[in-house]
Design a protein around this motif. Sequence first.
Motif, mmCIF file in Angstrom:
data_model
loop_
_atom_site.group_PDB
_atom_site.id
_atom_site.type_symbol
_atom_site.label_atom_id
_atom_site.label_comp_id
_atom_site.label_asym_id
_atom_site.label_seq_id
_atom_site.Cartn_x
_atom_site.Cartn_y
_atom_site.Cartn_z
ATOM 1 N N MET A 1 1.018 -1.020 0.134
ATOM 2 C CA MET A 1 0.037 -0.210 0.026
ATOM 3 C C MET A 1 0.827 1.148 0.019
ATOM 4 O O MET A 1 1.821 1.339 0.856
ATOM 5 N N SER A 3 1.201 5.131 0.999
ATOM 6 C CA SER A 3 0.312 6.117 1.712
ATOM 7 C C SER A 3 1.561 7.168 2.117
ATOM 8 O O SER A 3 2.526 7.048 2.303
ATOM 9 N N SER A 7 -2.282 8.191 5.140
ATOM 10 C CA SER A 7 -3.233 8.413 4.081
ATOM 11 C C SER A 7 -3.040 7.651 2.718
ATOM 12 O O SER A 7 -1.668 7.961 2.298
ATOM 13 N N PRO A 8 -3.666 7.006 2.213
ATOM 14 C CA PRO A 8 -3.608 6.186 0.913
ATOM 15 C C PRO A 8 -3.233 7.259 -0.368
ATOM 16 O O PRO A 8 -3.893 8.400 -0.175
ATOM 17 N N ALA A 10 -3.664 7.700 -4.178
ATOM 18 C CA ALA A 10 -4.404 6.802 -5.252
ATOM 19 C C ALA A 10 -3.762 7.253 -6.470
ATOM 20 O O ALA A 10 -3.139 8.460 -6.476
ATOM 21 N N THR A 28 -2.127 2.543 -7.900
ATOM 22 C CA THR A 28 -2.675 2.534 -6.753
ATOM 23 C C THR A 28 -4.168 2.865 -6.902
ATOM 24 O O THR A 28 -4.555 3.653 -7.548
ATOM 25 N N ASN A 29 -5.102 2.202 -6.018
ATOM 26 C CA ASN A 29 -6.464 2.398 -6.027
ATOM 27 C C ASN A 29 -6.706 3.534 -4.967
ATOM 28 O O ASN A 29 -5.648 3.888 -4.414
ATOM 29 N N ALA A 30 -7.940 3.605 -4.647
ATOM 30 C CA ALA A 30 -8.350 4.740 -3.700
ATOM 31 C C ALA A 30 -7.710 4.466 -2.362
ATOM 32 O O ALA A 30 -7.688 5.206 -1.477
ATOM 33 N N SER A 31 -7.360 2.909 -1.927
ATOM 34 C CA SER A 31 -6.876 2.505 -0.664
ATOM 35 C C SER A 31 -5.474 2.541 -0.835
ATOM 36 O O SER A 31 -4.657 1.914 0.146
ATOM 37 N N GLY A 32 -4.857 2.918 -1.896
ATOM 38 C CA GLY A 32 -3.590 3.068 -2.019
ATOM 39 C C GLY A 32 -2.694 1.708 -2.478
ATOM 40 O O GLY A 32 -1.683 1.735 -2.262
ATOM 41 N N LEU A 33 -3.603 0.676 -2.735
ATOM 42 C CA LEU A 33 -2.964 -0.703 -3.361
ATOM 43 C C LEU A 33 -2.781 -0.678 -4.547
ATOM 44 O O LEU A 33 -3.674 -0.182 -5.386
#
Length: 692
Positions: A1, A3, A7-8, A10, A28-33
Amino acid sequence: MLSVNGSPLAGKSVAFTLGGTPVGEGITNASGLAELPGVSLDGFDAGMQANAVAASFAGDAGFFAIDSMADLVIQRAGTTTSIVCEAEPLVFSGSPQTPCTASATGAGGLDASLAVTYSNNVNAGTATASASYAETANHTGSSDSATFTIGRASQTIQFDVLPDRLDGDPDFGVTAQASTGLPVTFSASGNCTVAGQAVHLAGAGSCTVTASQAGDDNYEDAPDVPRMFAVKADTDHDGIADEDDEDDDGDGIADAIDRNRTTGADESRLYSNDYRLDAYTFGTIVDRAVWFVELTQDVTGRLRATVESLGSIGSPMISACAGLSKQIRFDFNVSGESALWHCGPTGTVFVTNVGTQPVRIYKDYYAGSGVWRVVTTIAPGDEGSAGSPIRAAQSNGSPITVRIADDQGVERGGFAIDPGEEVDVEVLTNASGNAQVAVIVLSGTVDVTVFGQTQTMTAGGGAKTFSSDAAPPVIGAAPDLVVEATSAAGAVVTFNLPSVTDDVDPAPVVTVSPGPGTAFPMGATVVTVTATDAAGHLATSTFTITVVDTTPPALSVPADLMLTCSGVAVDGSGCAAGDDPALAAWLGSGVCDRPGGLRSRGDARRAGAVAGRCHDRDLQRHGQCRQHRAGVGTRAGGLRVRRLRAAAAQRRHRLDSAGPAGTNDPGQVQLDLLRRNGGDGGRRDDRGLQGP
């Protein structure tokens, strides 16, 4: 992730490496992944791979770059084992059944064939198949099993059709075979029963015998096989069913020919032995013994005889063509044998052997003192005639043999005729009351032997009569002989043989012992003459040969002989020249060549004793040669030796005359005088010469 302060972030690009090799980027997506799907793990075994995965953010205007690493854990892939078996049904075959296959599949392209193990896969029933995949570094293990069914095999029974039987037939056996080799059982219904394999008939009607096999764990029941046959009534128990019976009285003779052989009267309802086919073919069943004899008329119009044994002894005899002063018989001695025949106007029987054994045809002749028999033997499948004449068919495969036996059953001759040949034989009685055999060859060339006489006979060569021989040869008289001896051992004697005759054999064998030309000793010797004819009869005769000596001895006396020796010295100085050499020869060798010459011996009182010689025995006696000179003087005119005559009782003399070669000497004369005692007191006197 990815961040920042928890905070992730994106929308940021993250680059991934696997084992140091870039494998792609993820956002990365909204979750930072950030995810990167479909990454291949080829080259990596199951297990933990330390720091094998790395993620990198290259940074941007707002953020610094950052890297991160993580361990990679790879789990073993699962597998599946599967067994597939052939579609049933399977049936018992006696061998192991292996109808299944097995395989293992899994991640990474695993698709492996596996070995199958079986249990209970031979006999009929449920069998099990099993297979297993063993765990590997990247795959887990797995196994599978399946069952399948082996059914019972089918079987059949081989049971031959049973022929119809006659009521009253003895029990008989039945046999059947199952294709599996399992034992077959029998059951019966109708007019019969069965025990084991023996069927017993229980009256006229029908009988069904069923063969069964109940199967076992591996074989199904065999289909039953029923065999039905008729049990035909045989009221007269003649071996022929009533419905087919042409022999009402059961005597074995078909009604159509069941006639009196002489009158032809119908005897079809009268048990008898006579039969009559036509004017020439008729006769009698002579001896049934323990046989069933069947006589029928064949479709060819000939008579057929068939015999079946009802026991183990005897043999049936059937006369044929009788009533014409001849009798021909068939001798069947093997059960099931059969022959076809018919007779001709002269009593000849024409025979075809339709059996498997030779057929013998007997023809009897009354000759001599009894019944003689001519036996003709025809091989299976052959045909010919017997009687008068005997003929072998041209199509025969082997010769017809003929044997001639006398009234005692002793074979006296015979012959063989090849296909196409023909011979006539007759046995007669000659003027002497003995049997004789007449033979004539009508076709071909045949070697005939009768009474020990063999002759090659050819068609057109006329008849040959062979006479029986009942008497021995006759030896003529031979006179006794007296022969003068030719030596002290006897004499070699040559003499003529006596005459020898025989009523049949033209040349009997004659032997003589001792024979002509033999040295016979002094005295009487018995000579034996022996004659043997072809029939083996023997005769002997004897006479005497005597060797004698009737010739007296011959005596030959020599002529007078005069020998002289002149000039003999008194002192014995030796023989003078010119002395007769025969004197020394007469006195013995070495007389005049001894030292001292001619010496006198003997009694000194005998006046005129002038001759003698010194003998070895004198030396042995005296050790020296004695000389007796007393009263010895000279004598004019020499010495005359007078002729000496031998007296048989007192002296013996031998004269041997053989004059030396090349001389006129009359020969050497040696005179041996017997020693005798003198008149002077028995003194021994060995005298050589004595004067007048």
